[in-house]
Design an enzyme around this catalytic site. Structure first.
Site, PDB file in Angstrom:
ATOM      1  N   CYS A 121      26.962  -1.181  59.840  1.00 38.47           N
ATOM      2  CA  CYS A 121      28.335  -0.913  59.645  1.00 38.47           C
ATOM      3  C   CYS A 121      28.945   0.158  59.067  1.00 38.47           C
ATOM      4  O   CYS A 121      30.225   0.583  59.166  1.00 38.47           O
ATOM      5  CB  CYS A 121      29.170  -2.206  59.481  1.00 38.47           C
ATOM      6  SG  CYS A 121      28.406  -2.485  57.670  1.00 38.47           S
TER       7      CYS A 121
ATOM      8  N   HIS B 237      35.608  -0.729  55.519  1.00 33.47           N
ATOM      9  CA  HIS B 237      34.796   0.067  54.728  1.00 33.47           C
ATOM     10  C   HIS B 237      35.451   1.465  54.463  1.00 33.47           C
ATOM     11  O   HIS B 237      35.956   2.032  55.458  1.00 33.47           O
ATOM     12  CB  HIS B 237      33.320   0.583  55.097  1.00 33.47           C
ATOM     13  CG  HIS B 237      32.342  -0.586  55.184  1.00 33.47           C
ATOM     14  ND1 HIS B 237      32.532  -1.864  54.512  1.00 33.47           N
ATOM     15  CD2 HIS B 237      31.297  -0.776  55.685  1.00 33.47           C
ATOM     16  CE1 HIS B 237      31.863  -2.423  54.543  1.00 33.47           C
ATOM     17  NE2 HIS B 237      30.712  -1.988  55.265  1.00 33.47           N
TER      18      HIS B 237
END
Lengths: 362, 362, 362, 362
Positions: C156, C252
């Protein structure tokens, strides 16, 4: 007087680490034995803490004392009770059920586990509140044929509540208590404890079994040792709680509503708490704070981050003392109590100090 | 039926932004005017939001509607009330005191401010709970010589409490309530609201004036409109609160202890809440959720992050319904209510919808 | 065209739940099979989620679809691959090593696990970036004798980085990248994932194996499929990362420093990202967002809480594009990418859509 | 030797409070004067902190020293510089511009403000790094005709970076640095500082002016005092930063990529930091820690909550030292530095101690 040699069971967990940290430099007690699960047995303590990912799983802020780091860890079975004067227990309740009685046959066990809290011959001690209950261990020893005994400390959420209720019970009598807690994450430990994804930007409104513990323990702690010293009569105060978890590291906050047995003013209630010194025998114990309760006048206090460490985490801070218009002779206040200091390891050590001062260890 | 033309005062603050977001795509109301402080006047709305550091101070998660971005912002003085059918107010209480009456001379004002909540001729409306109080505005108009009127919504902490008490009051009667709130930061706004340094790893146990508001407002909302429609008799329930702030973005959590007027079982209490549909006129309003209260069976619910947006933030979620052993016919439960949706802008819009449905706007 | 029948392995974990949520109402794919560990096998999905403490362990914000709740859970061994057209995999890497090849003998497997990412015959697909790599599965099928194939998605943390580098590589060439990530807790899952006590008021500066993954995967994704379609040549960009964990739920954040192969202006760099539409075949996929990259002009953006859900969590948001004075033709920027949407389940579904659009499923 | 009498300007703000706390029990310095804004003037310090809501705005964890609580607060204009030996400045930069020079006419001023950091005749001191720059104040005094002088400390984000670069520059030479910071909220102060609604579950990727400060200051601090002692030549290292804010109370975390001037091994880099003792004159200062840099071997360290208070917040902790494959002779590491101790008040006090030890105060 020689230092007491203490063995700690459950040494590798968070609660065990707090005992180690709290016993560092203790004037009267020396930690000479450590026990943990069989997979740690035979390793030095620092090796036992080493995780597979290379991290040393030491979680309390103070550094691991070097003398403890080198101690060899035993399994519970390997403990020879005769090598120690007392034991501290930081194990889970199911382990406590087996291991604590085995140790208690020979030596006193001071425990943070709940396993024996509700037994009739087991006192639940907070030294300033109910030092008078300590002699109940004589009955325990007799009944169970033990040389030692088991004395658990209360649940960490009970501690601050019972301490603040004690002066109210003494001065005014108390009839009922309704409490909502906002509890810190450290109370849940680390295996896995509270998951970050669950608590950030959130409140968890349920902590399994917590409310029942507080409700029963408060009555027991505030109760009376019968004339013969062989049984406790719980206080007849009725207690009802809702326990929640919030995104706080340490320090339980509790919103308390209490109904007194007689009329009082806010000033009298504040004075009762502020001037309370608790049982005389408890005042001079090595771990005793200068005051057990600090009442703060500022309206935004107590706050867990600012107030949890008052007097080394051994004092309960109180604020927002006001009349409550719903309950008869009702008052409400907020308290903060350090759940892993007075409410756990340091609280258990204080009990050991009390028993020694009362001459009940031998 | 033509859409109602609405002017919003206090348009640039966080509460104002929530009104703008909530009115986007409203079937019956069109936002056609915006007012804010004189230093914003004359600018387009998006310019008025532009801070000196280059940031557009738009804080709600949904994007700023383009049609609103272009609207020119007026000062309060520049509003010509005749250009609008209704007004929404998101100003601070001191501004509300002057500006809301000026608008109310001509048009209805639906306000999130507390300035007029406690006036005898002003209803405090939560449509499913007390739609029956709405006609009090006739007395208000008569007495004050206004063509419009002012209807404030309650404090965001009152809303969820009053909604959950309503079915209990209807089915069993209620005698007293003790409530501890764990309130989200958004309730404090952004100027500066809650400072990060104060709330991280912490609880703030005091929110100025909040407790008094909840105590008075709950009684008023659950009260009765007198026969002539000219006055409200507050409910005689006694209410006592402790209000705290926690590190949650949105969604107030409340721990409630309630004493009912008659015996009931947990099942009956749950059923009363679960089956409650509130005032019939409120059920079909455009912003009404399918149910006003959702009772959750899982023990760890409700949680603010998981449950605040239930039915678009218009439902109050309830869990942990249990008997309480302290109060007479006592029960305890935990609720979560979205403080900036049902408890603020969307709640005020719902009141406007109610008044329209009741034919009270004209 | 009939919907593809999909089986999901690892259905009960957090990643599996995200697949379930992402596949709800999918126009072309229907979830008809669920597999999890043997102790869940035989239960309905909702029963398999029921924890011993009474909680349903469903963690994504959207409700569990009722049709899925009733599906019976299989163990991995009980899956009959012939009953499905494709498989999605949300298992841990060690389980993936055994189970994914077994399924791939018969059907395509789209996987969030890292087990096969680094195999020479396995493409690592982000549809807008490297749809051209997809035919590598023909070589994989031939070599391994499979009717199906395995296509993993990247880590990810790689996803947002590779997406933002793609237009830079296309327009200017890229020579080197230094990246520091501030990663959300959801990337670590829940068993136990990130412990609340570790992350509150803290940063954890290490995520095991993460940096190596990003460094290798970025080069592979930006690489070139050889003429024969049988092998990938990685891009020769050098990549160096430091990956940290912060107290963020989802999304993120990455601070990127990049050295381009030729001179460019900030305006050109911004334009390259803003106007980038990626591989043509990817633009019309059901899960494709209107733009893969959104460049924000405001200096305080992107922020994970405000920007992670841009275009349903499928867009990477970029801000703070500036020249960097250290690297040759250096630029620096900040990106936010939704780690559990584009970076996980929805990203894998997008790959399945791509393979279907490219006619590579059959 | 008599204690130095110090006056503190900006005494009521958070930075001022940190000075007060840091000066408590200082062996060589006594706080004898306090100044703040005119609205505080004439009040005792504790009264000046009393907010309208009844709260005492004292924000550092240690209690307000009683001797300071009683001191009468002056306005800046009321200070008679002849009454003091030195001044500490915790005012905002715009106030510093006027007030610091006025005091510097007579006495040395040690300042946390940025107003004079970039003047050619003003050294920017971190005692272990560049004590050799201190004599530049002679040129400053001469040029400006002052008996005193102004020495500012660097921005709190520069401090840890410059300290860790110093041994690398000494041993290997440094060519370039790319740094991403994850900064604590306390750096932003409290007026309003970082708003809770902005930072919870979030990262803010921009801190106005911060990056420029770090880039310029690092070069100045690592520079060289010319032969005549009248000018500084900045170091020719190139520095590029991205500064972000995270939900951490105290302690800045920095992810550093550095290119050395010559080849080195990880072991050599670690040893250079670990064995570095800095300028000899700085080692014995009262506030000096036993080591300025602590290199931690555990992969998950340093963490701000666990490591910020190392050696009383005066040490910079470093971890994750690795080779970097992108930069020439590249290395990367993570550091934690206490932004309000070594990076602010205690750092300024250390500079005063240095000047005294160097005989530069008189």
């Amino acid at each position: 007087m020689a230092k007491l040699r203490a063995v700690l069971i459950g040494a590798t967990g968070l609660a065990g680490q707090q005992f180690i940290s709290a016993l560092k430099d203790h004037p009267d007690i020396e930690l000479t034995g450590l026990a943990a699960s069989p997979r740690s047995a035979g390793k030095s303590y620092v090796e036992a803490l080493r995780a597979s990912n290379g991290m040393t799983a030491w979680f309390v802020p103070e550094p691991l004392p070097e003398s403890v780091a080198k101690l060899k860890v035993m399994s519970g079975e390997q403990i020879n009770a005769q090598d120690y004067d007392i034991a501290f227990s930081a194990v889970e309740s199911d382990v406590a059920k087996d291991l604590e009685p085995r140790l208690a046959r020979d030596i006193p066990v001071f425990s943070a586990a709940s396993a024996f809290r509700y037994e009739a011959d087991v006192p639940l001690l907070i030294p300033p509140v109910n030092a008078a209950h300590a002699p109940l261990i004589r009955a325990q020893q007799k009944q169970r044929g033990w040389k030692g005994f088991i004395v658990p400390i209360p649940n960490c959420t009970t501690t601050g509540l019972a301490i603040t209720l004690a002066p109210l019970a003494e001065h005014f009598g108390i009839k009922s208590v309704l409490m909502t807690s906002l509890q810190a994450m450290s109370g849940a430990g680390r295996s896995p404890g509270v998951i970050g994804l669950d608590i950030l930007d959130n409140v968890i409104p349920f902590i399994p079994k917590e409310e029942e513990k507080v409700q029963v323990e408060t009555k027991k702690i505030l109760g009376t040792l019968n004339a013969g010293g062989a049984a406790l009569t719980p206080h007849d105060v009725s207690v009802s709680c809702t326990c929640t978890r919030v995104a706080v590291m340490e320090g339980h906050t509790e919103s308390v509503f209490v109904s007194l047995s007689r009329k009082a003013s806010v000033q009298e209630v504040v004075a009762a708490m502020r001037e309370w010194r608790g049982a005389e025998v408890a005042r001079q114990l090595p771990s005793a704070p200068p005051r057990w309760i600090e009442v703060l006048d500022e309206p935004f206090r107590p706050q867990p981050r600012l107030d949890r460490d008052t007097h080394g985490g051994m004092a309960t801070t109180v604020g927002r003392v006001r009349e409550d218009t719903v309950l008869e002779n009702g008052f409400k206040y907020v308290l903060v109590s350090h759940n892993t200091k007075m409410g756990a390891a340091k609280g258990a050590i204080l009990v050991a100090e009390l028993m020694r001062a009362q001459g009940l260890l031998g």
